[in-house]
Scaffold this motif. Structure first.
Motif, PDB file in Angstrom:
ATOM      1  N   SER A  72       3.002  -7.011   3.213  1.00  0.00           N
ATOM      2  CA  SER A  72       2.595  -6.358   4.451  1.00  0.00           C
ATOM      3  C   SER A  72       3.103  -4.921   4.489  1.00  0.00           C
ATOM      4  O   SER A  72       4.254  -4.649   4.109  1.00  0.00           O
ATOM      5  CB  SER A  72       3.137  -7.127   5.660  1.00  0.00           C
ATOM      6  OG  SER A  72       2.692  -8.467   5.651  1.00  0.00           O
ATOM      7  N   ASP A  73       2.264  -4.007   4.959  1.00  0.00           N
ATOM      8  CA  ASP A  73       2.652  -2.593   5.017  1.00  0.00           C
ATOM      9  C   ASP A  73       3.882  -2.377   5.884  1.00  0.00           C
ATOM     10  O   ASP A  73       4.738  -1.539   5.569  1.00  0.00           O
ATOM     11  CB  ASP A  73       1.488  -1.754   5.568  1.00  0.00           C
ATOM     12  CG  ASP A  73       0.363  -1.598   4.551  1.00  0.00           C
ATOM     13  OD1 ASP A  73       0.631  -1.788   3.336  1.00  0.00           O
ATOM     14  OD2 ASP A  73      -0.765  -1.295   4.966  1.00  0.00           O
ATOM     15  N   GLU A  74       3.979  -3.143   6.966  1.00  0.00           N
ATOM     16  CA  GLU A  74       5.099  -2.922   7.892  1.00  0.00           C
ATOM     17  C   GLU A  74       6.443  -3.325   7.288  1.00  0.00           C
ATOM     18  O   GLU A  74       7.493  -2.940   7.805  1.00  0.00           O
ATOM     19  CB  GLU A  74       4.870  -3.670   9.210  1.00  0.00           C
ATOM     20  CG  GLU A  74       4.655  -5.154   9.081  1.00  0.00           C
ATOM     21  CD  GLU A  74       3.189  -5.543   8.967  1.00  0.00           C
ATOM     22  OE1 GLU A  74       2.865  -6.694   9.309  1.00  0.00           O
ATOM     23  OE2 GLU A  74       2.381  -4.694   8.543  1.00  0.00           O
ATOM     24  N   VAL A  75       6.429  -4.113   6.206  1.00  0.00           N
ATOM     25  CA  VAL A  75       7.680  -4.519   5.560  1.00  0.00           C
ATOM     26  C   VAL A  75       8.249  -3.396   4.705  1.00  0.00           C
ATOM     27  O   VAL A  75       9.463  -3.267   4.563  1.00  0.00           O
ATOM     28  CB  VAL A  75       7.440  -5.782   4.692  1.00  0.00           C
ATOM     29  CG1 VAL A  75       8.658  -6.107   3.833  1.00  0.00           C
ATOM     30  CG2 VAL A  75       7.095  -6.964   5.585  1.00  0.00           C
TER      31      VAL A  75
ATOM     32  N   ASP B 187       9.763  -0.117   3.417  1.00  0.00           N
ATOM     33  CA  ASP B 187      10.594   0.968   3.928  1.00  0.00           C
ATOM     34  C   ASP B 187      10.215   2.239   3.165  1.00  0.00           C
ATOM     35  O   ASP B 187      10.601   2.420   2.008  1.00  0.00           O
ATOM     36  CB  ASP B 187      12.069   0.641   3.725  1.00  0.00           C
ATOM     37  CG  ASP B 187      12.992   1.678   4.346  1.00  0.00           C
ATOM     38  OD1 ASP B 187      12.543   2.811   4.605  1.00  0.00           O
ATOM     39  OD2 ASP B 187      14.181   1.350   4.549  1.00  0.00           O
ATOM     40  N   LYS B 188       9.459   3.102   3.816  1.00  0.00           N
ATOM     41  CA  LYS B 188       8.926   4.293   3.136  1.00  0.00           C
ATOM     42  C   LYS B 188      10.021   5.237   2.663  1.00  0.00           C
ATOM     43  O   LYS B 188       9.797   6.050   1.770  1.00  0.00           O
ATOM     44  CB  LYS B 188       7.971   5.044   4.090  1.00  0.00           C
ATOM     45  CG  LYS B 188       6.788   4.212   4.595  1.00  0.00           C
ATOM     46  CD  LYS B 188       5.913   3.700   3.471  1.00  0.00           C
ATOM     47  CE  LYS B 188       4.601   3.096   3.989  1.00  0.00           C
ATOM     48  NZ  LYS B 188       4.811   1.901   4.830  1.00  0.00           N
TER      49      LYS B 188
ATOM     50  N   ASP C  80       6.892 -11.228   1.774  1.00  0.00           N
ATOM     51  CA  ASP C  80       7.497 -10.214   2.638  1.00  0.00           C
ATOM     52  C   ASP C  80       9.015 -10.362   2.694  1.00  0.00           C
ATOM     53  O   ASP C  80       9.745  -9.362   2.673  1.00  0.00           O
ATOM     54  CB  ASP C  80       6.914 -10.314   4.054  1.00  0.00           C
ATOM     55  CG  ASP C  80       5.526  -9.707   4.160  1.00  0.00           C
ATOM     56  OD1 ASP C  80       5.068  -9.101   3.166  1.00  0.00           O
ATOM     57  OD2 ASP C  80       4.895  -9.845   5.220  1.00  0.00           O
TER      58      ASP C  80
ATOM     59  N   ASP D 164      11.785  -7.733   1.424  1.00  0.00           N
ATOM     60  CA  ASP D 164      12.792  -7.283   2.388  1.00  0.00           C
ATOM     61  C   ASP D 164      14.198  -7.416   1.810  1.00  0.00           C
ATOM     62  O   ASP D 164      15.038  -6.520   1.977  1.00  0.00           O
ATOM     63  CB  ASP D 164      12.662  -8.100   3.675  1.00  0.00           C
ATOM     64  CG  ASP D 164      13.562  -7.571   4.784  1.00  0.00           C
ATOM     65  OD1 ASP D 164      13.434  -6.388   5.138  1.00  0.00           O
ATOM     66  OD2 ASP D 164      14.404  -8.339   5.286  1.00  0.00           O
TER      67      ASP D 164
END
Length: 320
Positions: free
Chosen positions: A168-171, A173-174, A298, A302
């Protein structure tokens, strides 16, 4: 055989001894098969099964067990043998894998045997990469040594359930994800299917994966680096290990790492299809940093990112 499992306290005693308990059964053939008792919740006679139209061919129906609907998988069919016949004497083994409950239709359920992981061997290479075994062993039966095939249930389930490896993109950390590229992680698991799932997930981040199919091979690799004067944490970011493996299980592997001052700071995540309070207790007992129940891409990512933050010096240290 409904009360087949012992208490958690009794079962934890096996871990420190590198031991396991196997449930031995047949598939209405002369061959003996087994799965680890830790995965088994209950064994009962085949109940009435409700057919599920459109389901996978190996799913022979759904059983209603005390108000809970449990899918039942024909284990013979799922490993490439002829399907069970309706007039066959059958039992179902209710199991918990990867946070889900499912049952397997089998023939006669024989008994439970207590063994050491050193007595469990990898399948011969001649059986090829597409077999459904994680290991083999032998037991004494009727005055004879009988071969027992320990089934790769994760492979069976992966062919029935479509496990998604999409992250998932939201996981992500850019701020650090680009720094994962080229990092190395050791994966220790006797199931080629499980190793493939982790490898395919982490490779999306540019992570290089080193694989070992049992705890002894992993320990030999780690000790070899130490003997060469290398720092293990320079060689790999962390290690994911399964719990159940031939020769040396993941608990014993972690124990050995923690008791070697040359590598006792290695970050270790127990990644297993076993779940519940038993594994949480074992994580604390042997000194794993994290416990992850398979298969959650995910969560996997993480944990890797949290470990990288720790290495980079801007995250709290995980401890049991």
């Amino acid at each position: 055989m409904a009360n087949i499992l012992d208490s958690v306290d009794q079962r934890t005693q096996l871990v420190g001894q590198n031991r396991l308990e196997l449930l031995i059964f047949q598939l209405n053939t002369s061959q003996f098969f087994a799965i680890n008792v830790f995965k088994v919740k209950e064994v009962i006679k085949r109940p009435h099964l409700n057919i599920l139209p459109g389901s996978h061919p190996s799913v022979c129906g759904v059983a209603n067990i005390r108000g809970t609907s449990i899918p039942v998988i024909d284990l013979r069919s799922s490993i490439g043998m002829r399907s069970m016949e309706k007039n066959d004497e059958c039992n179902i083994i209710i199991t918990e894998y990867n946070r889900t409950i499912q049952a397997f239709l089998v023939g006669q359920v024989m008994n439970i045997v207590n063994m050491t992981w050193k007595d469990i061997q990898a399948p011969p290479e001649q059986v090829g990469p597409n077999n459904y075994l994680t290991a083999i062993t032998k037991i004494e039966r009727d005055g004879m040594q009988r071969l027992v095939s320990i089934l790769d249930v994760e492979k069976v389930l992966a062919e029935i359930i479509d496990y998604n490896i999409q992250i998932s993109d939201e996981v992500l950390d850019k701020t650090i994800v680009n720094q994962l590229h080229g990092r190395k992680i050791l994966i220790v698991d006797d199931s080629s299917t499980a190793r493939g799932q982790i490898r395919d997930t982490l490779s999306q981040l540019g992570i290089e994966v080193i694989e070992a199919n049992d705890g002894m091979k992993a320990l030999t690799l780690l000790k070899g680096w130490c003997d060469e004067g290398k720092t293990v944490t320079d060689e790999i970011l962390m290690m994911f290990t399964d719990a159940e493996m031939p020769e040396m299980d993941g608990y014993k592997l972690t124990h050995e790492v923690r008791n070697d001052p040359r590598m006792n700071d290695l970050f270790i995540a127990l990644n297993t299809s076993l779940s519940g309070s038993f594994n949480e207790a074992m994580v604390e007992k042997v000194g794993c940093n994290r416990f992850i129940s398979k298969f959650q891409p995910d969560v996997l990512v993480d944990v890797v990112q949290e470990r990288l933050r720790e290495v980079l010096g801007h995250a709290p240290n995980y401890s049991s």
